[in-house]
Write an enzyme that holds these catalytic residues in place. Sequence first.
Site, mmCIF file in Angstrom:
data_model
loop_
_atom_site.group_PDB
_atom_site.id
_atom_site.type_symbol
_atom_site.label_atom_id
_atom_site.label_comp_id
_atom_site.label_asym_id
_atom_site.label_seq_id
_atom_site.Cartn_x
_atom_site.Cartn_y
_atom_site.Cartn_z
ATOM 1 N N GLU A 1 0.837 -1.203 0.000
ATOM 2 C CA GLU A 1 0.000 0.000 0.000
ATOM 3 C C GLU A 1 0.874 1.256 0.000
ATOM 4 O O GLU A 1 0.587 2.238 -0.683
ATOM 5 C CB GLU A 1 -0.903 0.013 1.238
ATOM 6 C CG GLU A 1 -2.012 -1.006 1.174
ATOM 7 C CD GLU A 1 -2.698 -1.218 2.515
ATOM 8 O OE1 GLU A 1 -3.915 -1.323 2.526
ATOM 9 O OE2 GLU A 1 -2.005 -1.277 3.548
ATOM 10 N N ASP B 1 3.934 1.475 -1.164
ATOM 11 C CA ASP B 1 4.537 1.595 -2.493
ATOM 12 C C ASP B 1 3.561 2.224 -3.486
ATOM 13 O O ASP B 1 3.939 3.036 -4.325
ATOM 14 C CB ASP B 1 4.956 0.215 -3.013
ATOM 15 C CG ASP B 1 6.126 -0.358 -2.224
ATOM 16 O OD1 ASP B 1 6.845 0.433 -1.579
ATOM 17 O OD2 ASP B 1 6.317 -1.585 -2.248
ATOM 18 N N LYS C 1 14.941 -10.711 -1.550
ATOM 19 C CA LYS C 1 15.002 -9.456 -0.810
ATOM 20 C C LYS C 1 14.387 -9.761 0.547
ATOM 21 O O LYS C 1 13.177 -9.944 0.669
ATOM 22 C CB LYS C 1 14.209 -8.367 -1.535
ATOM 23 C CG LYS C 1 14.369 -7.004 -0.899
ATOM 24 C CD LYS C 1 13.767 -5.917 -1.791
ATOM 25 C CE LYS C 1 14.136 -4.536 -1.287
ATOM 26 N NZ LYS C 1 13.627 -4.264 0.065
ATOM 27 N N GLU D 1 20.800 -7.843 6.014
ATOM 28 C CA GLU D 1 19.451 -7.609 6.512
ATOM 29 C C GLU D 1 19.243 -8.437 7.779
ATOM 30 O O GLU D 1 19.416 -9.659 7.762
ATOM 31 C CB GLU D 1 18.438 -8.015 5.425
ATOM 32 C CG GLU D 1 17.052 -7.478 5.630
ATOM 33 C CD GLU D 1 16.866 -6.031 5.142
ATOM 34 O OE1 GLU D 1 17.852 -5.396 4.704
ATOM 35 O OE2 GLU D 1 15.726 -5.545 5.228
ATOM 36 N N LYS E 1 20.564 -7.727 -9.633
ATOM 37 C CA LYS E 1 21.711 -6.822 -9.604
ATOM 38 C C LYS E 1 22.810 -7.280 -10.544
ATOM 39 O O LYS E 1 22.913 -8.460 -10.869
ATOM 40 C CB LYS E 1 22.233 -6.666 -8.173
ATOM 41 C CG LYS E 1 22.388 -7.953 -7.384
ATOM 42 C CD LYS E 1 23.084 -7.720 -6.054
ATOM 43 C CE LYS E 1 22.155 -7.651 -4.875
ATOM 44 N NZ LYS E 1 22.825 -7.853 -3.573
ATOM 45 N N LYS F 1 8.871 -6.340 -6.587
ATOM 46 C CA LYS F 1 7.977 -6.573 -5.449
ATOM 47 C C LYS F 1 6.827 -7.485 -5.862
ATOM 48 O O LYS F 1 6.091 -7.173 -6.788
ATOM 49 C CB LYS F 1 7.404 -5.238 -4.948
ATOM 50 C CG LYS F 1 8.449 -4.274 -4.381
ATOM 51 C CD LYS F 1 9.069 -4.834 -3.110
ATOM 52 C CE LYS F 1 9.896 -3.819 -2.360
ATOM 53 N NZ LYS F 1 9.146 -2.918 -1.519
ATOM 54 N N CYS G 1 -19.603 -21.546 31.296
ATOM 55 C CA CYS G 1 -20.318 -21.707 32.567
ATOM 56 C C CYS G 1 -21.239 -20.539 32.901
ATOM 57 O O CYS G 1 -22.026 -20.627 33.844
ATOM 58 C CB CYS G 1 -19.329 -21.934 33.711
ATOM 59 S SG CYS G 1 -18.433 -20.440 34.171
ATOM 60 N N CYS H 1 -12.564 -16.087 32.683
ATOM 61 C CA CYS H 1 -13.753 -16.512 33.425
ATOM 62 C C CYS H 1 -13.399 -16.480 34.906
ATOM 63 O O CYS H 1 -12.337 -16.933 35.312
ATOM 64 C CB CYS H 1 -14.137 -17.927 32.999
ATOM 65 S SG CYS H 1 -15.330 -18.696 34.114
ATOM 66 N N CYS I 1 -15.483 -23.451 36.921
ATOM 67 C CA CYS I 1 -15.880 -23.436 35.509
ATOM 68 C C CYS I 1 -15.539 -24.782 34.870
ATOM 69 O O CYS I 1 -14.399 -25.234 34.946
ATOM 70 C CB CYS I 1 -15.141 -22.314 34.779
ATOM 71 S SG CYS I 1 -15.431 -22.302 33.007
HETATM 72 ZN ZN ZN Z 1 -16.430 -20.321 32.906
#
Ligand code: ZN
Length: 456
Positions: free
Chosen positions: A33, A35, A112, A169, A285, A309, A406, A421, A426
């Site tokens: 986006e 780019d 890349k 990198e 390159k 890209k 529960c 919870c 439970c």
């Molecule tokens: Zn629960």
Amino acid sequence: MNAKEEIKKLREEIEYHIDRYYNQDEPEITDYEYDMMMNRLKKLEADNPGLVTPDSPTQRVGGKASKKGLKPVKHNMPMLSLRDVFSKEEVISFVKDMENALENPEFVVEYKIDGLSMSLRYDNGKLIMAETRGDGIEFGEDVTANALMIDDVVSQLKDPFEYFEIRGEVYMTNESFDAVNKKQELMGKKLFANPRNCAAGSLRQLDPQIVKERNLSLFIFNLQEARGREFTTHTECYDYMKSQGIKVIDNYKVCKNADEVWQAICDIGEKRGELGYDIDGAVVKINNYAQRSMLGSTAKVPKWAVAYKYPPEEKETTLLDVELSVGRTGRINPTAVFTPIRLCGTTVSRATMHNQDFIDELDIGIGDTIVVYKSGEIIPKIKEVVKSKRPSGTKTYRIPDTCPVCGAPTHREKDSSNIVCTSLSCPAQLENHLINFVGRDAMDIKGFGAAYIIDL
Ligand SMILES: [Zn+2]
């Protein structure tokens, strides 16, 4: 909106996103986006040359100031970016230009890596400096102490010579990234958006111990400068580096013509989801250093390379439902259930929604169109909501204030994103306790498996 207004608006937006990316390590939009915004601005400026100003983001190389606490370091060699290309036509045209300008040029096509750029300086074989890219031209940041915490950084060369400067990198494997985020989630801390943000944020930490824990990796991709030893080509220099234990980009390919270059790009594109780390393109390159020097650079980019890209692997789908499960600790886990889509060759229909903070940040509601992606990873993730497609009346999803198992009240843990919870009895928690207990080898009771417990 006229061109002048659109240029102004685009510049402001781009500046904002540059700051999010380079200085905050927290981008809000995808590279793609970004780019596309940049391309639009370049086009408008090309059509209206009178509106180009020196402070336009199109005229600069990279990030801005250095992060507080990190020492600025003056670059010995600039760390330029690459010219991006997005189509086969642009790649072919680059190859043709090279063939016209140079005698029998040889090309290298390589991954890349999607990470953070870092240069290493060796004085008589000893690592004396590691620096980030910073503004790319004048100043980067001294990250030597952090670099020494990265296993792939070689601190002493076996066959040293006067001066050697290389650029690579810093990245994170998907495995290390998942481990870090799992830990963050367990501690109720903020999750990193992707491996690159995590790698960038980690390398620019002030505490080298954190860098060590994050398990960063490094691939070297360029010779910046050598004194006291001659290298003729990029691949010859790679061979020297490999002999010194330096990790260079995997699977690079030497190509002779446009067909071979395009084929190599396609081959990388097909495998890019299976590498175990993210790449955000392929670099083409020139192999020969003398030919590179002949071509030189513009103020921003070298003329002897381009970065292709790939379009992102992501798809839109509809959020149908949110499934809730209760973990052993009582934590309520929301899972998105969406219309099945195919991504990277597999069908997916579910993705974690992590916690209420994540849901709020993306503003996700049932019925929304969501963008799901797989970025070199096995697990699908929700990237964003397509707001323009939101059906009227859609509300941001809220994890209910009663336990889905529960019915006891739920509650948000202090200093944490976890909603739990509150009931000690439970069944979901009890069941998991039992499964946990029975499942343990030492306590194994024959015939008393998980299925039976759920029947109880
Ligand atoms: Zn629960």
